[in-house]
Design a protein around this motif. Structure first.
Motif, short mmCIF file in Angstrom:
data_model
loop_
_atom_site.label_atom_id
_atom_site.label_comp_id
_atom_site.label_asym_id
_atom_site.label_seq_id
_atom_site.Cartn_x
_atom_site.Cartn_y
_atom_site.Cartn_z
N UNK A 157 33.45 3.91 -47.62
CA UNK A 157 33.91 4.00 -46.24
C UNK A 157 33.58 2.74 -45.45
N UNK A 158 34.53 2.32 -44.62
CA UNK A 158 34.32 1.16 -43.76
C UNK A 158 34.93 1.40 -42.39
N UNK A 159 34.32 0.84 -41.36
CA UNK A 159 34.84 0.90 -40.00
C UNK A 159 35.35 -0.49 -39.65
N UNK A 160 36.43 -0.60 -38.87
CA UNK A 160 37.00 -1.92 -38.62
C UNK A 160 37.52 -2.07 -37.20
N UNK A 161 37.67 -3.34 -36.80
CA UNK A 161 38.33 -3.67 -35.54
C UNK A 161 39.70 -4.23 -35.85
N UNK A 162 40.62 -4.10 -34.88
CA UNK A 162 42.00 -4.55 -35.04
C UNK A 162 42.44 -5.22 -33.75
N UNK A 163 43.05 -6.39 -33.88
CA UNK A 163 43.52 -7.16 -32.72
C UNK A 163 42.37 -7.54 -31.78
N UNK A 164 41.15 -7.38 -32.23
CA UNK A 164 40.01 -7.67 -31.37
C UNK A 164 39.84 -6.68 -30.24
N UNK A 165 40.65 -5.59 -30.23
CA UNK A 165 40.65 -4.64 -29.12
C UNK A 165 40.39 -3.19 -29.54
N UNK A 166 40.84 -2.81 -30.72
CA UNK A 166 40.79 -1.41 -31.16
C UNK A 166 39.88 -1.26 -32.37
N UNK A 167 39.46 -0.03 -32.62
CA UNK A 167 38.63 0.23 -33.80
C UNK A 167 39.06 1.52 -34.47
N UNK A 168 39.00 1.54 -35.79
CA UNK A 168 39.37 2.69 -36.62
C UNK A 168 38.53 2.63 -37.90
N UNK A 169 38.81 3.50 -38.85
CA UNK A 169 38.04 3.48 -40.10
C UNK A 169 38.94 3.78 -41.29
#
Length: 398
Positions: free
Chosen positions: A257-269
């Motif tokens: 499992x990993x958590x991530x940021x997207x576009x420098x604005x959002x986060x998901x996993x």
């Protein structure tokens, strides 16, 4: 330690890496975010949305007693984190927004200060963002020669590993991990001979209005993680967890499992997954509703092993309090390989192999049978990794 790649077999295991960060984002008010205008080095006053600021102010970087030359500083206009928290509440069906992007156009030739030391050239540039809870950066052009290294520093302390030529990718972008606080210093060093080969353009300064537990230099969101019995720290023993031996069946899958940021604005996993060839290709599966597309996959920054060091009793107040999950294991950049909205699935391939020192497991998969129970490895409100179980009977659907 050698990387291990397994295709999980036996009864069907579905790794529900839940995106506990599923929320719809509202558009920000123009009164909160001033219109950005390009800042040119050497100007003393520049207007951001009608407000005069001094983006290039000679200062001495704090904490560095050896640095006597002044450093160029870009001072951004203040913004209200409180107003943005109201404008972007957690809601199901979309990733959690934690920051607001500010478009810029900054290069080592337009901003900052160059100096020479012992045959090496050094570029220093400082960002000050009053009101920001954290910062992360998006480079639209990132190409470094072999001798170069780019560091992100706060108070002269290195926040994450340096970026080098090994981070050059075909798409030409680089997105950094999140760093806690309202100030950030960029330090680039390169040999004089290769200075002209540096291609660096900062295109987005992303100011956080929501604290993140995986921001470098920040321990964790305070008292925001759910305290329910189902949110079990993944380091808990079978006895401590309250679910017994069932937990030990998923020790490997927890590492996927990993958590991530997207576009420098959002986060998901999401989850690292294996393929049928069992060749270790760094695939990562996430939810389609998280919004990863071919146009923005390069902005993904995936964090591994973000978990508490000890087991907090499920259901206790401590379980919902501050944790100490590390933030120094990450991959930056990816490419979309498949997406299928009907099953809410997106598959990406990470730009770089996953460091074997991170001991990430590539989860297996199967299309046959019905699992005996549902298991979710997730990051509630971006807090440290948890595991939850549902022992109710399951059924298959089309």
């Amino acid at each position: 330690m050698k990387r291990r790649f397994f295709v999980w077999s036996g009864s069907l295991f579905i790794l529900f890496v839940s995106t506990a960060l599923l929320f719809r984002v509202l558009e920000p008010s123009s009164s909160i975010f001033p219109e950005h205008r390009e800042v040119k080095f050497g100007e003393t006053v520049v207007a951001f949305g009608g407000r005069d600021v001094s983006p290039v102010t000679p200062v001495v970087a704090p904490g560095d007693q050896n640095r006597s030359a002044p450093v160029g500083t870009l001072e951004l206009p203040p913004f209200s984190a409180e107003e943005l928290l109201v404008a972007h509440p957690p809601r199901k069906g979309a990733p959690l927004r934690f920051a607001e992007a500010l478009p810029v156009k900054i290069t080592p030739s337009s901003h900052g200060r160059w100096e020479s030391r012992g045959g090496r050239a050094r570029w220093v540039f400082r960002i000050e963002a009053p009101g920001a809870r954290n910062l992360n950066l998006g480079f639209s052009r990132f190409l470094l020669p072999r001798s170069a290294r780019l560091e992100l520093r706060v108070g002269d302390e290195l926040q994450v590993r340096p970026f080098t030529a090994a981070d050059n990718d075909a798409h030409g972008e680089l997105w950094t991990p999140v760093v806690a606080g309202a100030e950030l210093e960029l330090l680039l060093e390169v040999t004089q001979e290769e200075r002209s080969q540096v291609q660096l353009q900062l295109a987005s300064i992303n100011r956080g209005f929501r604290p993140l537990s995986f921001a470098a230099g920040y321990w964790k969101i305070g008292n925001s993680a759910p305290e329910g019995n189902c949110h079990i720290d993944v380091v808990c023993s079978a006895t401590e967890s309250g679910v017994g031996p069932a937990l030990d069946q998923y020790r490997d899958q927890i590492k996927a499992a990993g958590v991530y940021t997207l576009n420098g604005e959002d986060t998901c996993s999401g989850s690292a997954v294996n393929n049928a060839r069992n060749d270790g290709t760094p695939y990562f599966m996430t939810a389609d509703h998280c919004g990863v597309r071919s146009s923005n996959a390069a902005s993904m920054v995936v964090y591994w092993n973000h978990e508490n060091a000890s087991c907090r009793t499920p259901g206790s107040g401590q379980n919902g309090g501050d944790g100490n999950g590390p933030i120094n294991n990450f991959n930056s950049g990816a490419a979309v390989r498949a997406t299928y909205s009907a099953s809410d699935m997106t598959l990406v391939e990470l730009d770089d192999p996953i460091d074997s020192d991170h001991e990430v497991f590539l989860a297996g998969w199967s299309r046959t049978g019905t699992p005996e129970m549902a298991v979710s490895v997730h990051f509630p409100n971006t807090s440290e990794k948890r595991i939850s179980f549902d022992f109710d009977p399951l059924r298959s659907t089309n």
